[in-house]
Design an enzyme around this catalytic site. Structure first.
Site, PDB file in Angstrom:
ATOM      1  N   PHE A 148       0.948  -1.245   0.127  1.00  0.00           N
ATOM      2  CA  PHE A 148       0.118  -0.016   0.000  1.00  0.00           C
ATOM      3  C   PHE A 148       0.762   1.337  -0.017  1.00  0.00           C
ATOM      4  CE2 PHE A 148      -3.029   3.194   1.425  1.00  0.00           C
ATOM      5  CZ  PHE A 148      -4.027   2.535   0.637  1.00  0.00           C
ATOM      6  N   ARG A 161      -1.325  12.692   0.894  1.00  0.00           N
ATOM      7  CA  ARG A 161      -1.582  12.919  -0.733  1.00  0.00           C
ATOM      8  C   ARG A 161      -0.411  13.810  -1.036  1.00  0.00           C
ATOM      9  NH1 ARG A 161      -6.313  10.953  -3.049  1.00  0.00           N
ATOM     10  NH2 ARG A 161      -8.262  10.988  -1.798  1.00  0.00           N
TER      11      ARG A 161
END
Ligand code: IMP
Ligand code: MG
Length: 186
Positions: A148, A161
């Site tokens: 991930f 992000r």
């Protein structure tokens, strides 16, 4: 929180420059393309790729939802559709990461049904081992291990992000997901 950096800011910048050149060169002279970014994950790639393109381009965005926490739910919903009509235009879908392929196996036929002049796909990362639905990738930044990843637009529960690189979180970071976990933008 971070276990390791997979792709550095410098590596990404170099590769995105190459992708922009390859993509630009793949069209006949005089072509104009529409870059369609999938929010929110593609935001960094859209910004960098669009500025490195050497042919004229416009941008549009779609928001699809099918991803929750670290597991795909398998269903795709359109939360925000295209603003422009893709009919007769050269469309380039810009994606952060192709994982199971669920999103794009749905999206590419959806756009194709609207009769674009051409349709191509560029993704920064490809987790080929995780594929459940076949997806034809025209341009890929890097193969991605089955881990991930976060950063350069990609999130875990809306966090990380804004990191300028792509990294892997320590398992402890997602062992106890926060209560806000739920359907989110890709
Ligand atoms: P797919 O439909 O399973 O191919 O993946 C849908 C989307 O889930 C990707 O485009 C990403 O936005 C997101 N995704 C998949 N794997 C990861 C990951 O490792 N980190 C962050 N987002 C991911
Ligand atoms: Mg995505």
């Amino acid at each position: 929180m971070l276990e390791k950096v997979l792709f550095s800011e410098e590596q990404i910048a170099k590769r995105v420059g190459e992708l922009a050149q390859e993509l630009s060169d793949s069209y006949p002279p005089g072509s104009e393309v529409v870059l369609v970014g999938l929010l929110k994950g593609s935001l960094m790639l859209m910004a960098d790729l669009s500025r490195k393109m050497t042919i004229p381009s416009t941008i549009d965005f779609m928001t699809l939802s099918s991803y929750s926490g670290t597991n795909t739910t398998g269903s795709v919903k359109v939360k925000k559709d295209l603003d422009m009509n893709p009919a007769g235009r050269h469309i380039v879908v810009v994606e952060d990461l192709v994982d199971t392929g669920t999103t794009l196996a749905w999206l590419l036929p959806y756009i194709k049904s609207k009769a674009p002049a051409s349709l191509k796909l560029v993704t920064l990362l490809n987790k080929a081992e995780r594929r459940k639905h076949e997806v034809k990738i025209d341009f890929c930044g890097f193969p991605c291990p089955d881990e991930f990843v976060v950063g350069y637009g990609m999130d875990f529960n809306e966090q990380f992000r804004t990191l300028p690189f792509v990294g892997v979180l320590k398992p402890s970071a997602y062992a106890n997901p926060s209560p806000i976990e739920g359907p989110a933008s890709l």
